[in-house]
Design a protein around this motif. Structure first.
Motif, mmCIF file in Angstrom:
data_model
loop_
_atom_site.group_PDB
_atom_site.id
_atom_site.type_symbol
_atom_site.label_atom_id
_atom_site.label_comp_id
_atom_site.label_asym_id
_atom_site.label_seq_id
_atom_site.Cartn_x
_atom_site.Cartn_y
_atom_site.Cartn_z
ATOM 1 N N CYS A 124 5.282 -18.080 20.807
ATOM 2 C CA CYS A 124 5.450 -19.308 21.585
ATOM 3 C C CYS A 124 5.179 -20.517 20.703
ATOM 4 C CB CYS A 124 4.496 -19.288 22.786
ATOM 5 S SG CYS A 124 4.594 -20.776 23.815
ATOM 6 N N ALA A 125 6.127 -21.459 20.656
ATOM 7 C CA ALA A 125 5.990 -22.636 19.806
ATOM 8 C C ALA A 125 5.079 -23.686 20.416
ATOM 9 C CB ALA A 125 7.370 -23.238 19.535
ATOM 10 N N VAL A 172 4.926 -23.910 10.196
ATOM 11 C CA VAL A 172 6.162 -23.131 10.077
ATOM 12 C C VAL A 172 6.270 -22.066 11.176
ATOM 13 C CG1 VAL A 172 6.259 -23.469 7.588
ATOM 14 C CG2 VAL A 172 5.050 -21.474 8.518
ATOM 15 N N ILE A 173 5.252 -21.951 12.043
ATOM 16 C CA ILE A 173 5.289 -20.919 13.090
ATOM 17 C C ILE A 173 6.522 -21.042 13.992
ATOM 18 C CG2 ILE A 173 4.138 -20.256 15.241
ATOM 19 C CD1 ILE A 173 1.536 -20.226 13.819
ATOM 20 N N LEU A 221 12.754 -25.397 21.824
ATOM 21 C CA LEU A 221 11.713 -24.555 21.260
ATOM 22 C C LEU A 221 11.771 -23.157 21.855
ATOM 23 C CD1 LEU A 221 8.716 -27.047 21.510
ATOM 24 C CD2 LEU A 221 10.121 -26.583 19.496
ATOM 25 N N HIS A 222 11.239 -22.190 21.072
ATOM 26 C CA HIS A 222 11.020 -20.849 21.605
ATOM 27 C C HIS A 222 9.694 -20.864 22.344
ATOM 28 C CE1 HIS A 222 14.025 -19.958 18.500
ATOM 29 N NE2 HIS A 222 14.312 -18.872 19.201
ATOM 30 N N VAL A 223 9.703 -20.431 23.614
ATOM 31 C CA VAL A 223 8.502 -20.512 24.427
ATOM 32 C C VAL A 223 8.281 -19.194 25.157
ATOM 33 C CG1 VAL A 223 8.623 -23.009 24.768
ATOM 34 C CG2 VAL A 223 9.829 -21.489 26.336
ATOM 35 N N CYS A 224 7.043 -19.008 25.590
ATOM 36 C CA CYS A 224 6.714 -17.832 26.387
ATOM 37 C C CYS A 224 7.123 -18.075 27.838
ATOM 38 C CB CYS A 224 5.219 -17.536 26.302
ATOM 39 S SG CYS A 224 4.188 -18.851 27.013
#
Length: 676
Positions: free
Chosen positions: A589-590, A657-658, A616-619
């Motif tokens: 999760c970003a 960078v995550i 963003l990539h999220v949960c």
């Protein structure tokens, strides 16, 4: 005698002759009863002289004569002398009739005509009463099926309010009616059929859905969450098994009671049930009149037969009665209305008259309002079928000229009918028309069928089909949604070591403990994993190596690691464990890397300032927050302890960078440790 005097006398005789001829012509053209005491207006004035409220006996199905007291009670509310005539709508000729009745009655007051459905005419003579405004209020405030008594009650109420208030109320009623017509007050048999079917559907559909949805909802919740519901009886929170059937049974019992309270109407009309005396009043009146005179003309209706025509008709009847095969003829010039005792059926009316009068003969029913003529043979040596089917339409219904004439040319057509009777074929034996088709029972015709009648039972079967269909549609929708969700998110890895929720502002002790558990678990899983032939996935080892690089290869140095390092170790350890299990964990999760793997991409605003959003990539939880409360998502961003104010994790050179993925984080660690 001189020539001039003779000329004067001759001229006088000529003038007298012309006047006599004109008078004779006028008398011949004047309807029967046109004398001052024998007109419709004179008859009605005489009735009002006896009682200021006169209710006809010709509308027993809608306004029984026994309602006279009800109309009289309401008439007293107007505040002025009120005279009420309840007549068939076609029999009342409007304001002209009211004026004529007033002149013959010789009394001032408010004169009102009420028909079978409403207050139709009203005029004030010598008193102040807002008659026109009251008529407008009745027209616009109440629906057409409110009934004549209810509309007369409203009429009297408006009249009693006075001219100013009545005018304002009439204007308001017109404006409201332009946008919103009043709703009907009563339902019909077809509406009751729909109510019965709906009740039957609910009686079976509601309990069936309860029995199916209660256990089904639990299964569906598990599918949507991507897991199978726990079946351990010690931890199962389901209700006792008997509760669901009990609730379904209660619903099956409650629905009929609720339906009975909701669909509580029992009649389709405001009219009261007529009594036997109401249904026989007109028949008795006409039969009494025919016993004295073979031609009976309704005194409540406009006159349609002149004196000359009546005289001629009597003469023709006497001639036919003396002819071979002839006999008595009884002519009833009486309206045939749907609201009368015979339901507007001439054959039933003639049959009832023959029964009342008790005499055989030809019974002729002539409608003074519509102009129709029907003939029925009862006991004479005449061909009944010939009278019934071969009567010319020019006699039965008239022609265009008859339609346009006020009297429908009934006098001429009845004379033509007598000629037809004279020429009609005779039979050897007396004939009688068969029994007429029965009319609707006037006492029960407005009663609505039972809510649980014939249409209720098919509804029970339809309810089973409807309940099954609804359940099937819901189950299909849940299955589709669950399938979509499974494709958009990976299976959860481990509820013990990969929690979906983590503090937004963790403490150093929390980060240290979490990193220690995750790193030790990864090392143990990696060392115990059995080699798989042909396996080329290097992610587990890469993640473990990168985590150890951050500690210079010594796991015991966790106590000295900073917050960013601890977060990186936790993320790498979880990704490594996921790789060992064959699970997808390419990105976390970003918003907060400690939330676990990302399940989707979403446009999100992760700063309190401005409105700019990022993809963003999220949960799953952050996705839900971004949808439901996007302005609060920035409060879920991970902040690191050890700085004042606390810095966001993205501010760290190691962790920024995550959002680019686990592989990029591994590369970043190697770059920091100068490892190729």
């Amino acid at each position: 005698m001189g020539a001039w005097e003779l000329l004067v006398r001759v001229r006088g005789f000529l003038v007298l002759g012309v006047l006599t001829a004109l008078f004779a012509t006028f008398a011949a053209a004047t309807p029967a009863g046109a004398a001052e005491d024998d007109t419709q207006a004179a008859y009605l004035a005489a009735r009002l002289r006896e009682n200021p409220v006169y209710v006809t006996d010709q509308l027993p199905r809608e306004v029984p004569k026994s309602m006279t007291r009800d109309f009289a009670r309401v008439a007293k509310r107007t505040g002025v002398p009120t005279y009420v005539l309840v007549l068939p709508g076609q029999a009342a000729s409007g304001d002209a009739l009211l004026g004529a009745v007033h002149d013959r009655l010789g009394e001032d007051g408010l004169f009102v005509v009420v028909d079978e459905s409403s207050v139709s005419y009203a005029m004030a003579f010598g008193v102040s009463a807002p008659a026109e405004d009251a008529l407008s209020v009745c027209l616009y405030e109440l629906p057409y099926d409110a009934g004549p008594l209810r509309k007369f009650e409203l009429f009297a109420e408006v009249v009693a309010q006075g001219s100013e208030k009545a005018a304002a109320r009439a204007d308001a009623a017109r404006d409201k009616y332009a946008d919103d017509e009043p709703a009907e007050m009563y339902i019909g048999p077809s509406d009751r059929e729909n109510q019965s079917i709906l009740t039957g559907v609910l009686v079976t559909a509601v309990p069936l859905l309860i029995l199916l949805l209660v256990p089904g909802a639990r299964r569906w919740r598990g599918k949507l969450r991507g897991r199978v519901p726990a079946r351990n009886k010690s931890t199962d929170r389901r209700l006792p098994r008997w509760v669901t059937p009990a609730v379904a049974l209660a619903a099956a019992v409650a629905v009929p009671f609720a339906a009975s309270a909701t669909f509580d109407q029992t009649t389709s009309s405001p009219s009261p049930r007529p009594r036997a005396i109401d249904l026989n009043a007109r028949l008795d009146r006409v039969a009494e009149g025919l016993a004295k005179d073979p031609v009976y003309t309704d005194p409540e209706s406009p006159r349609v037969l002149s004196t000359t025509q009546l005289t001629t008709l009597h003469s023709r009847i006497e001639k036919f009665e003396r002819s071979e095969g002839g006999g008595p003829v009884y002519v009833s010039v009486v309206p045939q209305l749907f609201e009368d005792e015979s339901e507007g059926d001439e054959e039933n009316f003639a049959y009832a008259l023959h029964d009342k009068l008790g005499k055989d003969g030809v019974y002729i029913v002539a409608d003074p309002l519509d102009g129709y003529i029907e003939v029925f043979n009862h006991g004479l040596r005449l061909d009944s079928l010939d009278l019934l089917f071969d009567l010319p339409e020019s006699i039965s219904y008239g022609d265009d000229e008859a339609d346009e004439a006020e009297d429908h040319l009934l006098g001429d057509r009845l004379d033509a009918l007598m000629t037809f009777l004279d020429k009609s074929p005779r039979t050897d034996e007396p004939e009688t028309s068969g029994d007429p088709y029965p009319v609707t029972n006037a006492i029960t015709e407005d009663d609505l069928p039972s809510l649980f009648g014939d249409d209720f039972w098919p509804g029970l079967f339809l309810g089973l089909l409807a309940g099954g269909l609804v359940y099937g549609l819901l189950a299909g929708a849940v299955a589709i949604i669950a399938a979509v969700l499974r494709r958009r998110r990976p299976e959860p890895l481990s509820t013990e070591s990969l929690p979906e929720v983590s503090p937004t502002e963790p403490s150093m002790s929390y980060l240290r403990d979490t990193a220690m558990v995750e790193l030790r678990t990864l090392k143990a899983d990696f060392e115990s994993a059995e080699p798989t032939p042909g396996r080329t996935d290097t992610r587990p080892g890469d993640c473990l190596d990168a985590a150890l690089l951050l500690l210079d290869g010594d796991a015991n140095r966790l106590d000295a690691a900073d917050a960013a390092t601890l977060v990186a170790i936790t993320v790498l350890s979880r990704a490594g464990r996921a790789a060992l299990a064959g699970k997808a964990y390419n990105r976390c999760c970003a918003v907060n890397p400690l939330h676990g793997p990302a399940v989707t991409r979403h446009h999100a605003r992760v700063t309190a300032e401005g409105r700019q959003r990022r993809l963003l990539h999220v949960c799953g939880l952050c996705r839900d927050t971004a949808i439901a409360a996007p302005t609060t998502l920035h409060t879920r961003v991970l902040t690191l302890p050890g700085s004042s104010p606390r810095a966001r994790y993205e501010d760290s050179e190691l962790l920024n960078v995550i959002p680019e993925g686990i592989r990029r984080l591994i590369e970043k660690v190697r770059e920091s440790a100068h490892v190729g």
